[in-house]
Design an enzyme around this catalytic site. Sequence first.
Site, PDB file in Angstrom:
ATOM      1  N   GLU A  95      34.553  41.706  44.857  1.00 13.73           N
ATOM      2  CA  GLU A  95      35.933  41.244  44.587  1.00 13.73           C
ATOM      3  C   GLU A  95      36.476  41.991  43.370  1.00 13.73           C
ATOM      4  OE1 GLU A  95      35.560  37.024  43.770  1.00 13.73           O
ATOM      5  OE2 GLU A  95      34.530  37.361  41.879  1.00 13.73           O
ATOM      6  N   ASP A 135      40.658  36.681  34.689  1.00 16.93           N
ATOM      7  CA  ASP A 135      41.129  37.719  35.618  1.00 16.93           C
ATOM      8  C   ASP A 135      42.324  38.503  35.061  1.00 16.93           C
ATOM      9  OD1 ASP A 135      39.319  36.444  37.421  1.00 16.93           O
ATOM     10  OD2 ASP A 135      40.903  35.095  38.106  1.00 16.93           O
TER      11      ASP A 135
END
Length: 359
Positions: A261, A54
């Site tokens: 997301e 991420d």
Amino acid sequence: MKKNIQSMFILSITVLLLTSCGTKKQEQEKEPVDSLDFMPAASQPLISDFYTADPSAHIFNNRIYIYPSHDIEAGTPENDLGDHFDMRDYHILSLDAVGGKVTDHGVALTIADVPWAGRQMWAPDAAFANNQYYLFFPVKDKKDVFRIGVATSEKPEGPFIAENEPIAGSYSIDPAVFEDDDGSFYMYFGGIWGGQLQRWNNNKYDENGALRKPEEQAILPRIAKLSTDLKKFAEPAKEVKLVDEQGNLFTEGQNDKRFFEAAWMHKYQNKYYFSYSTGDTHNICYAIGDSPYGPFTYKGIVLKPVEGWTNHHSIVEVSGKWYLFYHDARLSGKTHLRNVKVTELKYNPDGTIQTITPN
Ligand code: FUB
């Protein structure tokens, strides 16, 4: 005729030999690696002595800082809610140029130092304002509800000191904080399934909030302008409208395009580019708008599925070139043990993004 074929064969072999010698020579001269011009779309992990995912990249003080999740093998059983992503701290990485040496700055914030935190430190982001650095992070509170926290430091790499409470009015996961040209900061956030966004309607929590049916309108990501101290929402969170070329919102069934997301915002040629993961179809897609609030019109795929279930990214300009920071699970073969990577991102003359296929 036979002679012709023979001489063509000899010519081809000679050309092949000459070309491969040329390639080898060029490869030997590629030292040190300081540009991605010659690198394939899927690059090597930026760091491989521990797992990171991420990646939210930023340029601070002329240096590239990466704010990633720190993946660990916690032994938590895998399920659809992502319990196996059971991370407990953050390490910040930095490098002076793409291709340069990567520095791990050690633990920047640990879950034990966040008074309200319960479990699972997921994808963070960072910002600089008011002469300090801010780390924004999602973590479940003691009631197992994801909230977004903020922590500050004098240095981009931390260590960071967390506020005593999560940001009031924040929920779900994957904060992405964007500074507009006028100095305003906005947070984009949200993630469905394990990210719990389906439990929030009109900013109210419903533990039983369900995922949408295929024919229903897809759940939308959220945005909130931040206060000038970046520790509060300056307004209630709003939905971010993602639409097709006809202006229609996506349905849940359009799961190759709808938001799941991993929101990110960047500005290119005065347009706002909202990019995100489609989750269960594993693409990073993007949509373009004229305001930070949207609406954003879907334009296509930035990054096709990588190895591993999740896909997550950031898009940043570094010394006049654009780069995509992303992760994959190629090294571990396990979806919750990922490595961050970087590759160049290119625009077409009309402002659309050239799709990257990891290889
Ligand atoms: O790293 C945990 C979660 O996986 C992130 O918050 C999501 O975006 C996905 O990458």
